[in-house]
Design an enzyme around this catalytic site. Sequence first.
Site, PDB file in Angstrom:
ATOM      1  N   ARG A   1      10.557   2.793  11.753  1.00  0.00           N
ATOM      2  CA  ARG A   1       9.321   3.590  11.848  1.00  0.00           C
ATOM      3  C   ARG A   1       8.384   2.997  12.900  1.00  0.00           C
ATOM      4  NH1 ARG A   1       9.541   4.272   5.488  1.00  0.00           N
ATOM      5  NH2 ARG A   1      10.411   2.222   5.807  1.00  0.00           N
TER       6      ARG A   1
ATOM      7  N   GLU B   1      24.229   3.820  -3.584  1.00  0.00           N
ATOM      8  CA  GLU B   1      25.213   2.786  -3.900  1.00  0.00           C
ATOM      9  C   GLU B   1      25.223   2.435  -5.387  1.00  0.00           C
ATOM     10  OE1 GLU B   1      23.692   0.717  -0.231  1.00  0.00           O
ATOM     11  OE2 GLU B   1      25.709  -0.075  -0.238  1.00  0.00           O
TER      12      GLU B   1
ATOM     13  N   ARG C   1      27.254  -5.330  -8.216  1.00  0.00           N
ATOM     14  CA  ARG C   1      27.597  -5.292  -6.805  1.00  0.00           C
ATOM     15  C   ARG C   1      28.082  -6.694  -6.413  1.00  0.00           C
ATOM     16  NH1 ARG C   1      23.842  -5.366  -1.538  1.00  0.00           N
ATOM     17  NH2 ARG C   1      25.500  -4.854  -0.083  1.00  0.00           N
TER      18      ARG C   1
ATOM     19  N   ARG D   1      19.594  -8.190  13.118  1.00  0.00           N
ATOM     20  CA  ARG D   1      20.893  -8.773  13.512  1.00  0.00           C
ATOM     21  C   ARG D   1      21.302  -8.266  14.887  1.00  0.00           C
ATOM     22  NH1 ARG D   1      24.081  -7.177   8.148  1.00  0.00           N
ATOM     23  NH2 ARG D   1      22.108  -7.038   7.043  1.00  0.00           N
TER      24      ARG D   1
ATOM     25  N   ASN E   1      16.771   9.801   7.653  1.00  0.00           N
ATOM     26  CA  ASN E   1      15.377  10.202   7.895  1.00  0.00           C
ATOM     27  C   ASN E   1      14.948  10.373   9.345  1.00  0.00           C
ATOM     28  OD1 ASN E   1      14.249  10.110   5.100  1.00  0.00           O
ATOM     29  ND2 ASN E   1      15.015   8.011   5.236  1.00  0.00           N
TER      30      ASN E   1
ATOM     31  N   ASN F   1      22.322  -5.781  -9.112  1.00  0.00           N
ATOM     32  CA  ASN F   1      22.547  -6.334  -7.775  1.00  0.00           C
ATOM     33  C   ASN F   1      21.839  -7.687  -7.759  1.00  0.00           C
ATOM     34  OD1 ASN F   1      22.761  -6.949  -5.105  1.00  0.00           O
ATOM     35  ND2 ASN F   1      21.997  -4.977  -4.353  1.00  0.00           N
TER      36      ASN F   1
ATOM     37  N   HIS G   1      29.427  -2.479   3.364  1.00  0.00           N
ATOM     38  CA  HIS G   1      28.829  -1.174   3.027  1.00  0.00           C
ATOM     39  C   HIS G   1      29.877  -0.215   2.465  1.00  0.00           C
ATOM     40  CE1 HIS G   1      25.631  -1.964   6.360  1.00  0.00           C
ATOM     41  NE2 HIS G   1      25.092  -2.225   5.181  1.00  0.00           N
TER      42      HIS G   1
ATOM     43  N   GLY H   1      20.554  -3.010   7.803  1.00  0.00           N
ATOM     44  CA  GLY H   1      21.874  -3.365   8.306  1.00  0.00           C
ATOM     45  C   GLY H   1      22.560  -2.048   8.631  1.00  0.00           C
TER      46      GLY H   1
HETATM   47  P1  ADP Z   1      18.576  -1.408   3.615  1.00  0.00           P
HETATM   48  O1  ADP Z   1      19.070  -0.804   2.332  1.00  0.00           O
HETATM   49  O2  ADP Z   1      19.645  -1.835   4.562  1.00  0.00           O
HETATM   50  O3  ADP Z   1      17.486  -2.428   3.459  1.00  0.00           O
HETATM   51  P2  ADP Z   1      17.489   1.237   4.181  1.00  0.00           P
HETATM   52  O4  ADP Z   1      18.693   2.092   4.008  1.00  0.00           O
HETATM   53  O5  ADP Z   1      16.403   1.322   3.174  1.00  0.00           O
HETATM   54  O6  ADP Z   1      17.886  -0.262   4.452  1.00  0.00           O
HETATM   55  O7  ADP Z   1      16.872   1.580   5.633  1.00  0.00           O
HETATM   56  C1  ADP Z   1      15.805   0.877   6.159  1.00  0.00           C
HETATM   57  C2  ADP Z   1      15.500   1.434   7.540  1.00  0.00           C
HETATM   58  O8  ADP Z   1      15.326   2.848   7.432  1.00  0.00           O
HETATM   59  C3  ADP Z   1      14.236   0.883   8.152  1.00  0.00           C
HETATM   60  O9  ADP Z   1      14.428   0.648   9.539  1.00  0.00           O
HETATM   61  C4  ADP Z   1      13.236   2.015   7.960  1.00  0.00           C
HETATM   62  O10 ADP Z   1      12.277   2.050   8.962  1.00  0.00           O
HETATM   63  C5  ADP Z   1      14.121   3.220   8.052  1.00  0.00           C
HETATM   64  N1  ADP Z   1      13.498   4.363   7.352  1.00  0.00           N
HETATM   65  C6  ADP Z   1      13.517   4.605   6.027  1.00  0.00           C
HETATM   66  N2  ADP Z   1      12.827   5.742   5.753  1.00  0.00           N
HETATM   67  C7  ADP Z   1      12.373   6.224   6.932  1.00  0.00           C
HETATM   68  C8  ADP Z   1      11.609   7.356   7.320  1.00  0.00           C
HETATM   69  N3  ADP Z   1      11.171   8.245   6.414  1.00  0.00           N
HETATM   70  N4  ADP Z   1      11.355   7.517   8.620  1.00  0.00           N
HETATM   71  C9  ADP Z   1      11.796   6.620   9.516  1.00  0.00           C
HETATM   72  N5  ADP Z   1      12.517   5.540   9.219  1.00  0.00           N
HETATM   73  C10 ADP Z   1      12.818   5.329   7.953  1.00  0.00           C
END
Ligand code: ADP
Length: 399
Positions: free
Chosen positions: A288, A385, A95, A245, A338, A7, A184, A216
């Site tokens: 979080r 992915e 990707r 965003r 999560n 990627n 996505h 995203g």
């Molecule tokens: P990307 O691949 O788009 O960067 P992710 O799929 O890793 O994003 O998701 C990131 C988001 O998921 C963040 O807002 C993060 O706080 C939330 N997140 C990931 N793990 C947890 C968890 N265990 N509890 C709460 N939120 C989580």
Amino acid sequence: MKILVINSGSSSIKYKLYQAKDNNHDFILLASGGAERIGISGAFINHKKEGREKDHIFVELPDHKKAIHSIFEILTDPEKGCLAGLQELAGVGHRVVHGGEHFTKSVLVDGEVVKAVRESSVLAPLHNPPNLMGIQAVYELQPKMKQVAVFDTAIHQTMPPKAYLYGLPREQYTVHKIRRYGFHGTSHGYVARKAAKELKRPIKKLKLITCHLGNGGSITAFVGGKSVDTSMGLTPLAGLLMGTRSGDLDPYIPLHIMQTQDMSVEQVSGLMNKHGGLLGLCGKRDMRDVIDGYEKGRGACIEAVEMFVYSIQKYIGAYIAAMNGVDAIVFTAGIGENVGLIREKVLENFGYIGLKLNKRSNGANKTLITSKNSKVKALVIHTDEEKVIASDTFDILNG
Ligand code: ADP
């Protein structure tokens, strides 16, 4: 068969090396890592060979070619690596964010593909050029290496015109290619197929709504395994409220801001892409932290959570109407996988279609989170992915 998944971004290259078990799409992760700060001082590579401590390797990375060269060196290192030589690598899967209207599925890279990806760069100026730099670097270092391009947009090419056209003069589409593309795609397609397996029903017979909720976020409606609508549009700014965003806005807002606040295109783009969403509303982009503020009763965090949930509910509702029903709603990515609180709040409003949440399963992030007698199901499915890219690469290399 060993497959490297890449990627390639503007200043970083993430990679995963897989061993494919023959013909059953089962992949074992051998190593993963990332080259960071390419073209910037203080570059380094984080590398993790499975079963070993992480390595931090400091190395000058003036460009993508040097970064790929260093990754190849690490992967063939007798200690840190997993390849006796690069000849062991069957191919590289990349990707690629935007395939425009050229690509409806993953393809083996050749000159024509590179040309078409370059043409689509106008639609994804931040993503396609660095994706191509990764492809070009591998080509320059290993001209015989087979490379596969996997597009975020490809799966959505099945949308009908009523879903992908905008209400603009037709030449904006025919000449300038302005339409909904969606993103996505690898994730939505993967979790839709997994959901059908979990439900033990042929995907051809299912109506599914997949919610990819990460930094995203986007939502896709699938009828019979085909994407019929999706919340992102010409760009990944459209649709849901996201980490930074804005998601959907009155389309006149950016013009109004430029006219009344003396801002440039770049400034307004930054406002909507980097300073909007959860961050703009409550000062926190990570769910979080937003949930933490919500639980502590902070007004802005409560509002941000409510808006986030509401934007998801509205898309789900719209897609139920668009498909004339739904069999299952699927949650994936960081937040979708999560955060039970968000899923619970989103699904609260779907009792009317016969969806009954099993709160205990939902709280434990189980796969099936609805009760046995729930007419419409809800599932939590881990997205992967890179594995989809490895799997597509495997299929293409095997003809
Ligand atoms: P990307 O691949 O788009 O960067 P992710 O799929 O890793 O994003 O998701 C990131 C988001 O998921 C963040 O807002 C993060 O706080 C939330 N997140 C990931 N793990 C947890 C968890 N265990 N509890 C709460 N939120 C989580």
